[in-house]
Design a protein around this motif. Structure first.
Motif, PDB file in Angstrom:
ATOM      1  N   GLY A 150       0.895  -1.307  -0.068  1.00 44.08           N
ATOM      2  CA  GLY A 150       0.084  -0.105   0.120  1.00 44.08           C
ATOM      3  C   GLY A 150       0.733   1.174   0.059  1.00 44.08           C
ATOM      4  N   ALA A 151       0.394   2.432   0.128  1.00 46.71           N
ATOM      5  CA  ALA A 151       1.030   3.687   0.305  1.00 46.71           C
ATOM      6  C   ALA A 151       0.567   4.426   1.256  1.00 46.71           C
ATOM      7  CB  ALA A 151       0.922   4.206  -1.170  1.00 46.71           C
ATOM      8  N   LEU A 152       1.392   5.235   1.980  1.00 50.46           N
ATOM      9  CA  LEU A 152       1.381   6.253   3.094  1.00 50.46           C
ATOM     10  C   LEU A 152       2.006   7.629   2.549  1.00 50.46           C
ATOM     11  CD1 LEU A 152       2.571   3.866   6.141  1.00 50.46           C
ATOM     12  CD2 LEU A 152      -0.081   4.813   5.299  1.00 50.46           C
ATOM     13  N   GLY A 153       1.505   8.665   3.177  1.00 51.80           N
ATOM     14  CA  GLY A 153       2.289   9.877   3.136  1.00 51.80           C
ATOM     15  C   GLY A 153       3.184   9.904   4.024  1.00 51.80           C
ATOM     16  N   ASP A 154       4.306  11.091   3.869  1.00 55.30           N
ATOM     17  CA  ASP A 154       5.170  11.343   5.015  1.00 55.30           C
ATOM     18  C   ASP A 154       4.763  12.375   5.926  1.00 55.30           C
ATOM     19  OD1 ASP A 154       7.465  11.802   5.933  1.00 55.30           O
ATOM     20  OD2 ASP A 154       8.505  12.809   4.494  1.00 55.30           O
ATOM     21  N   ASP A 155       3.858  11.844   6.671  1.00 56.64           N
ATOM     22  CA  ASP A 155       3.065  12.984   7.520  1.00 56.64           C
ATOM     23  C   ASP A 155       2.770  12.371   8.983  1.00 56.64           C
ATOM     24  OD1 ASP A 155       1.215  11.292   6.746  1.00 56.64           O
ATOM     25  OD2 ASP A 155       0.318  12.797   5.230  1.00 56.64           O
ATOM     26  N   GLN A 156       2.010  13.079   9.776  1.00 59.00           N
ATOM     27  CA  GLN A 156       1.732  12.212  11.149  1.00 59.00           C
ATOM     28  C   GLN A 156       0.617  11.165  10.962  1.00 59.00           C
ATOM     29  OE1 GLN A 156       0.217  15.499  13.604  1.00 59.00           O
ATOM     30  NE2 GLN A 156       1.973  15.711  14.668  1.00 59.00           N
ATOM     31  N   HIS A 157      -0.166  11.250  10.050  1.00 61.17           N
ATOM     32  CA  HIS A 157      -1.134  10.132   9.656  1.00 61.17           C
ATOM     33  C   HIS A 157      -0.216   8.821   9.292  1.00 61.17           C
ATOM     34  CE1 HIS A 157      -4.953  13.000   9.379  1.00 61.17           C
ATOM     35  NE2 HIS A 157      -4.617  12.861  10.466  1.00 61.17           N
ATOM     36  N   GLY A 158       0.545   9.164   8.380  1.00 60.75           N
ATOM     37  CA  GLY A 158       1.581   7.956   8.111  1.00 60.75           C
ATOM     38  C   GLY A 158       2.285   7.238   9.301  1.00 60.75           C
ATOM     39  N   GLU A 159       2.614   8.091  10.523  1.00 60.69           N
ATOM     40  CA  GLU A 159       3.412   7.599  11.320  1.00 60.69           C
ATOM     41  C   GLU A 159       2.460   6.831  12.134  1.00 60.69           C
ATOM     42  OE1 GLU A 159       6.623   7.829  12.263  1.00 60.69           O
ATOM     43  OE2 GLU A 159       6.784   8.256  10.245  1.00 60.69           O
ATOM     44  N   LEU A 160       1.309   7.325  12.439  1.00 61.14           N
ATOM     45  CA  LEU A 160       0.167   6.571  13.025  1.00 61.14           C
ATOM     46  C   LEU A 160       0.130   5.343  12.651  1.00 61.14           C
ATOM     47  CD1 LEU A 160      -2.343   6.624  15.260  1.00 61.14           C
ATOM     48  CD2 LEU A 160      -3.396   7.323  13.272  1.00 61.14           C
ATOM     49  N   LEU A 161      -0.136   5.281  11.323  1.00 58.69           N
ATOM     50  CA  LEU A 161      -0.422   3.737  10.688  1.00 58.69           C
ATOM     51  C   LEU A 161       0.805   3.085  10.787  1.00 58.69           C
ATOM     52  CD1 LEU A 161      -3.226   3.146   9.034  1.00 58.69           C
ATOM     53  CD2 LEU A 161      -2.915   5.595   9.188  1.00 58.69           C
ATOM     54  N   ARG A 162       2.029   3.686  10.486  1.00 66.23           N
ATOM     55  CA  ARG A 162       3.155   2.787  10.500  1.00 66.23           C
ATOM     56  C   ARG A 162       3.400   1.937  11.943  1.00 66.23           C
ATOM     57  NH1 ARG A 162       6.544   3.619   6.392  1.00 66.23           N
ATOM     58  NH2 ARG A 162       5.934   5.493   5.208  1.00 66.23           N
ATOM     59  N   GLY A 163       3.036   2.902  13.071  1.00 69.56           N
ATOM     60  CA  GLY A 163       3.113   2.361  14.469  1.00 69.56           C
ATOM     61  C   GLY A 163       2.179   1.196  14.518  1.00 69.56           C
ATOM     62  N   SER A 164       0.687   1.472  14.051  1.00 71.00           N
ATOM     63  CA  SER A 164      -0.102   0.499  14.563  1.00 71.00           C
ATOM     64  C   SER A 164       0.239  -0.645  13.942  1.00 71.00           C
ATOM     65  CB  SER A 164      -1.371   1.103  14.121  1.00 71.00           C
ATOM     66  OG  SER A 164      -1.590   0.970  12.597  1.00 71.00           O
ATOM     67  N   MET A 165       0.681  -0.626  12.455  1.00 74.56           N
ATOM     68  CA  MET A 165       0.810  -1.912  11.888  1.00 74.56           C
ATOM     69  C   MET A 165       2.028  -2.566  12.176  1.00 74.56           C
ATOM     70  SD  MET A 165      -0.403  -1.391   7.900  1.00 74.56           S
ATOM     71  CE  MET A 165       0.381   0.473   7.609  1.00 74.56           C
ATOM     72  N   SER A 166       3.479  -1.844  12.394  1.00 76.07           N
ATOM     73  CA  SER A 166       4.474  -2.794  12.916  1.00 76.07           C
ATOM     74  C   SER A 166       4.350  -3.019  14.336  1.00 76.07           C
ATOM     75  CB  SER A 166       5.869  -1.635  12.612  1.00 76.07           C
ATOM     76  OG  SER A 166       5.521  -0.520  13.267  1.00 76.07           O
ATOM     77  N   GLY A 167       3.609  -2.252  15.258  1.00 79.71           N
ATOM     78  CA  GLY A 167       3.480  -2.587  16.469  1.00 79.71           C
ATOM     79  C   GLY A 167       2.583  -3.865  16.807  1.00 79.71           C
ATOM     80  N   THR A 168       2.065  -4.564  15.517  1.00 79.58           N
ATOM     81  CA  THR A 168       1.414  -5.834  15.734  1.00 79.58           C
ATOM     82  C   THR A 168       2.163  -6.690  14.866  1.00 79.58           C
ATOM     83  OG1 THR A 168      -0.111  -5.055  13.999  1.00 79.58           O
ATOM     84  CG2 THR A 168      -1.052  -4.733  16.001  1.00 79.58           C
TER      85      THR A 168
END
Ligand code: ADP
Length: 295
Positions: free
Chosen positions: A60-78
């Motif tokens: 998938g694709a994310l932006g280089d922004d705070q929402h992207g950080e949130l998504l990265r964290g939730s996914m890598s955290g699990t």
């Protein structure tokens, strides 16, 4: 990178605000504090699969922004692998959700970076798709990219599963590669154009189909027969993301070698736990939590 499951789909930040009533045109109303949660059908299903202990990567694709950080964290955290996630100059996808006291909601989705998932990116994930046991697709990213991913899976002998949400017109080749096509009742009705016999879904070409039926569980439709899979009885508090939990759990079990009916039996247990808790990803149970429920 080798994973058992590749999920192609969206990642969105859900921005939720509670309001007493919705504003009319030109009007301003005050709302509650903002609640920000990780969502999007692809990210949700990937997190659901990771919590069921699948080795899983999101394409998938994310932006280089705070929402992207949130998504990265939730996914890598699990434990979701992010190797196939592209960072784009578009903003991360977001869903702006208002909820009124009667529980009704309105949602504006801004696809943002999700729109940047393209055929070239999918080609770059060819080896991961070929090396996986199952590809899971949902449709909040461009259709050409989804159809290419399904074609690559098909060529490589990777089982292709597609959750037709939101509904879209698929090519006959894509439909023919699916095992299963997963739809809820509304999506099934849209596909069947008024026909009430759900078995007719196989006439559209997929090798098998699964229709999710809310609190009633799911119907598994195969060439040699149809099996009703009942859901455990639970008190639902929030069904957000239940379909994604079901899909993530289903592909986890298929990747582990279950047949489709056995996989659906486990998926309804996972989804049933998810509806007893608020939120989408936050509501998804671990494997151990599901084991401790009656099934
Ligand atoms: P979607 O969320 O995509 O509209 P459904 O409403 O059919 O799809 O829900 C997906 C799955 O979530 C169902 O097959 C079922 O396993 C589970 N589920 C949804 N609502 C409930 C409920 N009220 N009680 C128990 N399980 C539910």
């Amino acid at each position: 990178m080798t994973v058992e499951v590749v999920v192609i789909g969206s990642a969105n930040a859900d921005v939720v605000v509670r309001v007493e009533r919705r504003p009319g045109a030109g009007e301003t109303v005050l709302g509650s504090d903002t609640v920000l949660a990780a969502g999007g059908k692809g990210a949700n299903a990937a997190v659901a699969a990771a919590k069921q202990e699948a080795q899983v990567a999101l394409l998938g694709a994310l932006g280089d922004d705070q929402h992207g950080e949130l998504l990265r964290g939730s996914m890598s955290g699990t434990g979701v692998r992010l190797d196939l996630v592209r960072t784009t100059d578009r903003p991360t996808g977001a869903a702006y959700i208002t909820v009124t006291p009667d529980g009704e909601n309105t949602i504006v989705v801004s696809p943002g970076a999700n729109s940047a998932v393209d055929v070239e990116q999918v080609e770059g994930a060819r080896e991961a798709i070929a090396g996986a046991k199952v590809l899971l697709a949902s449709l909040e990213v461009p259709l050409e990219a989804i159809e290419r991913a399904v074609a690559l899976a098909h060529e490589a002998g990777t089982r292709a599963v597609l959750n037709l949400s939101p509904v879209a017109e698929l090519s006959p080749q894509t439909l023919a590669a699916l095992d299963p096509l997963v739809v809820n009742e509304h999506e099934a009705q849209w596909l069947l154009d008024g026909e009430t016999d759900l078995r007719k879904l196989l006439d559209l070409g997929p090798r098998s189909a699964v229709v999710t039926l809310g609190s009633a569980g799911a119907l598994v439709i195969e060439r040699d027969g149809t099996t009703e899979v009942a859901s455990p009885k639970v008190t639902a508090v929030d069904t957000t993301g239940a379909g994604d939990a079901f899909a993530g759990a289903l592909v986890t079990q298929l990747a582990a070698g279950d047949d489709l009916v056995a996989a659906a039996r486990r998926a309804v247990r996972v989804a049933a736990v998810s509806v007893t808790r608020p939120g989408a990803q936050a509501s998804y149970p671990t494997r151990g939590e599901v084991d401790s429920t009656e099934g």
